[in-house]
Scaffold this motif. Structure first.
Motif, PDB file in Angstrom:
ATOM      1  N   SER A  59      12.255  12.370  -5.650  1.00  0.00           N
ATOM      2  CA  SER A  59      13.672  12.045  -5.675  1.00  0.00           C
ATOM      3  C   SER A  59      13.969  10.789  -6.469  1.00  0.00           C
ATOM      4  N   THR A  60      12.966  10.018  -6.750  1.00  0.00           N
ATOM      5  CA  THR A  60      13.165   8.805  -7.542  1.00  0.00           C
ATOM      6  C   THR A  60      11.965   8.573  -8.440  1.00  0.00           C
ATOM      7  N   ASP A  61      12.244   8.088  -9.631  1.00  0.00           N
ATOM      8  CA  ASP A  61      11.158   7.783 -10.559  1.00  0.00           C
ATOM      9  C   ASP A  61      10.769   6.314 -10.470  1.00  0.00           C
ATOM     10  N   GLU A  62      11.507   5.590  -9.656  1.00  0.00           N
ATOM     11  CA  GLU A  62      11.252   4.157  -9.544  1.00  0.00           C
ATOM     12  C   GLU A  62       9.904   3.907  -8.873  1.00  0.00           C
ATOM     13  N   LYS A  63       9.091   3.064  -9.478  1.00  0.00           N
ATOM     14  CA  LYS A  63       7.791   2.723  -8.917  1.00  0.00           C
ATOM     15  C   LYS A  63       7.966   1.774  -7.739  1.00  0.00           C
ATOM     16  N   VAL A  64       7.296   2.097  -6.656  1.00  0.00           N
ATOM     17  CA  VAL A  64       7.360   1.274  -5.457  1.00  0.00           C
ATOM     18  C   VAL A  64       5.949   0.872  -5.060  1.00  0.00           C
ATOM     19  N   THR A  65       5.749  -0.407  -4.818  1.00  0.00           N
ATOM     20  CA  THR A  65       4.447  -0.902  -4.369  1.00  0.00           C
ATOM     21  C   THR A  65       4.551  -1.284  -2.907  1.00  0.00           C
ATOM     22  N   LEU A  66       3.696  -0.692  -2.101  1.00  0.00           N
ATOM     23  CA  LEU A  66       3.656  -0.987  -0.673  1.00  0.00           C
ATOM     24  C   LEU A  66       2.359  -1.717  -0.347  1.00  0.00           C
ATOM     25  N   SER A  67       2.467  -2.780   0.394  1.00  0.00           N
ATOM     26  CA  SER A  67       1.260  -3.494   0.821  1.00  0.00           C
ATOM     27  C   SER A  67       0.720  -2.837   2.082  1.00  0.00           C
ATOM     28  N   ILE A  68      -0.593  -2.751   2.167  1.00  0.00           N
ATOM     29  CA  ILE A  68      -1.225  -2.131   3.336  1.00  0.00           C
ATOM     30  C   ILE A  68      -2.399  -2.981   3.783  1.00  0.00           C
ATOM     31  N   TYR A  69      -2.434  -3.272   5.073  1.00  0.00           N
ATOM     32  CA  TYR A  69      -3.485  -4.098   5.668  1.00  0.00           C
ATOM     33  C   TYR A  69      -4.371  -3.189   6.510  1.00  0.00           C
ATOM     34  N   THR A  70      -5.602  -2.968   6.045  1.00  0.00           N
ATOM     35  CA  THR A  70      -6.483  -2.053   6.768  1.00  0.00           C
ATOM     36  C   THR A  70      -7.946  -2.380   6.490  1.00  0.00           C
ATOM     37  N   GLN A  71      -8.818  -1.748   7.241  1.00  0.00           N
ATOM     38  CA  GLN A  71     -10.257  -1.966   7.083  1.00  0.00           C
ATOM     39  C   GLN A  71     -10.750  -1.365   5.764  1.00  0.00           C
ATOM     40  N   GLN A 118       4.973 -12.782   6.694  1.00  0.00           N
ATOM     41  CA  GLN A 118       4.261 -12.141   5.597  1.00  0.00           C
ATOM     42  C   GLN A 118       3.625 -10.822   6.013  1.00  0.00           C
ATOM     43  N   LEU A 119       4.200 -10.187   7.010  1.00  0.00           N
ATOM     44  CA  LEU A 119       3.635  -8.943   7.520  1.00  0.00           C
ATOM     45  C   LEU A 119       3.678  -7.863   6.440  1.00  0.00           C
ATOM     46  N   PRO A 120       2.560  -7.175   6.178  1.00  0.00           N
ATOM     47  CA  PRO A 120       2.526  -6.106   5.161  1.00  0.00           C
ATOM     48  C   PRO A 120       3.449  -4.949   5.525  1.00  0.00           C
ATOM     49  N   ASP A 121       3.736  -4.102   4.549  1.00  0.00           N
ATOM     50  CA  ASP A 121       4.598  -2.943   4.800  1.00  0.00           C
ATOM     51  C   ASP A 121       3.954  -1.984   5.799  1.00  0.00           C
ATOM     52  N   ILE A 122       2.652  -1.743   5.613  1.00  0.00           N
ATOM     53  CA  ILE A 122       1.885  -0.861   6.494  1.00  0.00           C
ATOM     54  C   ILE A 122       0.674  -1.642   6.984  1.00  0.00           C
ATOM     55  N   TYR A 123       0.353  -1.526   8.242  1.00  0.00           N
ATOM     56  CA  TYR A 123      -0.812  -2.254   8.747  1.00  0.00           C
ATOM     57  C   TYR A 123      -1.486  -1.471   9.870  1.00  0.00           C
ATOM     58  N   GLN A 124      -2.786  -1.670   9.968  1.00  0.00           N
ATOM     59  CA  GLN A 124      -3.570  -1.032  11.013  1.00  0.00           C
ATOM     60  C   GLN A 124      -3.373  -1.832  12.294  1.00  0.00           C
ATOM     61  N   ALA A 125      -2.902  -1.171  13.336  1.00  0.00           N
ATOM     62  CA  ALA A 125      -2.546  -1.868  14.572  1.00  0.00           C
ATOM     63  C   ALA A 125      -3.340  -1.351  15.765  1.00  0.00           C
TER      64      ALA A 125
END
Length: 454
Positions: A59-71, A118-125
């Motif tokens: 639906s969008t061509d816009e590039k999105v960068t998501l931060s992820i905190y994981t092992q 500074q919480l990442p967008d996605i994180y292992q909880a």
């Protein structure tokens, strides 16, 4: 913090979860008309779900960068992540992930990131993180996403409780089902030193003495992580009281109860005898694992996820043993009780993310791919959802042995990331580290936890 024939293993897993109520399960396929219809319906639902994901991504061509905190520390964490990233590029071509490697510090870094905005967008909880961030509104409720993406439909019935927190909401997509603490040992080292696999503590003490005399660490512990020292205590505690640390967490038992006191005193005795290396509480996972895999240590305590790595390096020279106990009768009875368990841990989302809605979809997608990779490439069927995938080769002997054991398991406890009482969680980790280091006596260990809980 972190694998024969598939149909046989899955069926056995079903049997186990019927007993313990919190494991991995799957439905046997039959050739009946009703099952065929159900299968067609499921496939149609999954197809529509995938189409929706592709439409949303396109639906969008816009590039999105998501931060992820994981092992991302070993093959058990790197393989699933790399596979998920590869699949994400196809399903969500406009999304890129910025990996922040999870620190081996039992959640302290993540809590600091949250406290500093500074919480990442996605994180292992873990459960502890979920409960903490619920209070500060730093974790998204994922109920609607879990339903719209089809995640709930794929969850094994026996694992559905793992998806929900105490308040009835979903805050993280779990990718692991029921898991177990295994006591690994190097078969070659035991054979070379004419030692039988210890079933009692007296036999274990003899093994410790022999291995130490040969310059071999009896058991390598990565005690820098409090969960590992807590697990070391838990496997002993369950020899005296099946509830282990789970009962303490739930408040149905007290650390001053006889079984827990006996376990603390036994651990104190084993520490004094030299079961663990002297620097156990400053040893991280990589260092302890290397000691075991290189033959410098005879034994190792870790989850069942370590089966693949241990087999890859040691081959037929590695196995896991049932936990040693006070006597032969206790040893036999204890075979039905395991340390470990399931929890609502998984991938969570920062509600304050600029792309929170997209991050939630991506978190669910990654969770599915983690499960697929674990089944296919890590030979670990103990995942939260039905992936519809099969392993690329037969399961290792240790996993087959575990699968054969599952039907007889009557109870499990918890890993620390599944504990719900944060006060007890902090206490059992820090105090067990003190006990392992030799700085705390058993009496001090008991008293300190008692004082903390009061």
């Amino acid at each position: 913090m972190k694998k024969k024939i598939l149909s046989t293993l899955v069926c056995l897993t079903v049997a186990a979860t019927t007993v313990i109520g919190c494991g991995n399960a799957a439905s046997e396929q039959t050739t009946t008309t009703s099952d065929t219809s159900a299968q067609t319906k499921t496939e149609t639902t999954e197809t529509k779900t995938e189409e929706k994901k592709e439409e949303a991504a396109a639906s969008t061509d816009e590039k999105v960068t998501l931060s992820i905190y994981t092992q991302y520390a070993d093959d058990d964490t790197k393989v699933p992540y790399d596979y998920a990233v590869e699949q994400l590029a196809q399903a969500y071509p406009n999304v890129e992930l910025n990996l922040i490697v999870q620190a081996q510090d039992d959640g302290q870094t993540l809590k600091t990131l949250a406290a500093t905005g500074q919480l990442p967008d996605i994180y292992q909880a873990s459960t502890d993180i979920i409960n903490t961030f619920r209070e500060s509104n730093q974790i998204m409720v994922l109920n609607d996403v879990a339903k719209s993406t089809g995640f709930l439909d794929k969850l094994y019935d026996a694992n559905k409780d793992l998806a929900y927190a105490e308040d009835g909401n979903i805050y993280a997509f779990p990718f692991s089902g029921q898991e177990y603490v295994l006591w690994y040992y190097n078969k070659a080292l035991f054979a070379e030193n004419n030692l039988e696999i210890p079933e009692t503590y007296d036999e274990l003490l003899n093994c410790i003495e022999v291995f130490k005399s040969k310059g071999i660490t009896p058991l390598a512990l990565f005690g820098q992580e409090g969960w590992n020292t807590a697990a070391a205590y838990d496997v002993i505690a369950t020899r005296y009281t099946a509830g282990g640390i789970k009962a303490l967490d739930e408040g149905s038992a007290n650390i001053t109860d006889e079984g827990y006191v006996k376990a603390a005193k036994k651990m104190e005795e084993l520490v004094a005898a030299g079961l663990y290396q002297e620097d156990a509480t400053t040893t991280n996972y990589d260092q302890a694992s290397e000691k075991f895999l290189s033959g410098e240590a005879a034994m190792f305590i870790n989850g069942q996820w370590y089966i693949e790595d241990a087999t890859k390096t040691l081959g037929d020279n590695v196995d896991w043993m049932f936990y040693p106990a006070e006597d032969s009768a206790s040893f036999e009875a204890g075979k039905a009780v395991f340390s470990g368990g399931g929890s609502s841990s998984g991938f969570a989302v920062n509600p304050d993310s600029e792309n929170a809605a997209l991050a939630a979809e991506v978190a669910e997608f990654i969770t599915e791919k983690y499960c697929e990779a674990k089944v296919m490439y890590r030979h670990n069927p103990l995942v939260a959802i039905d992936t519809g995938k099969e392993p690329d080769s037969e399961y290792p002997a240790m996993m087959k042995k575990l699968s054969d054991t599952l039907p007889s398991i009557t109870s499990t406890t918890k890993f620390t990331w599944g504990l719900t009482n944060s006060t007890f969680n902090d206490a059992i980790q820090s105090e067990s580290q003190g006990l392992v280091s030799g700085q705390f006596s058993a009496d001090e260990f008991i008293q300190d936890i008692q004082d903390t809980m009061e």
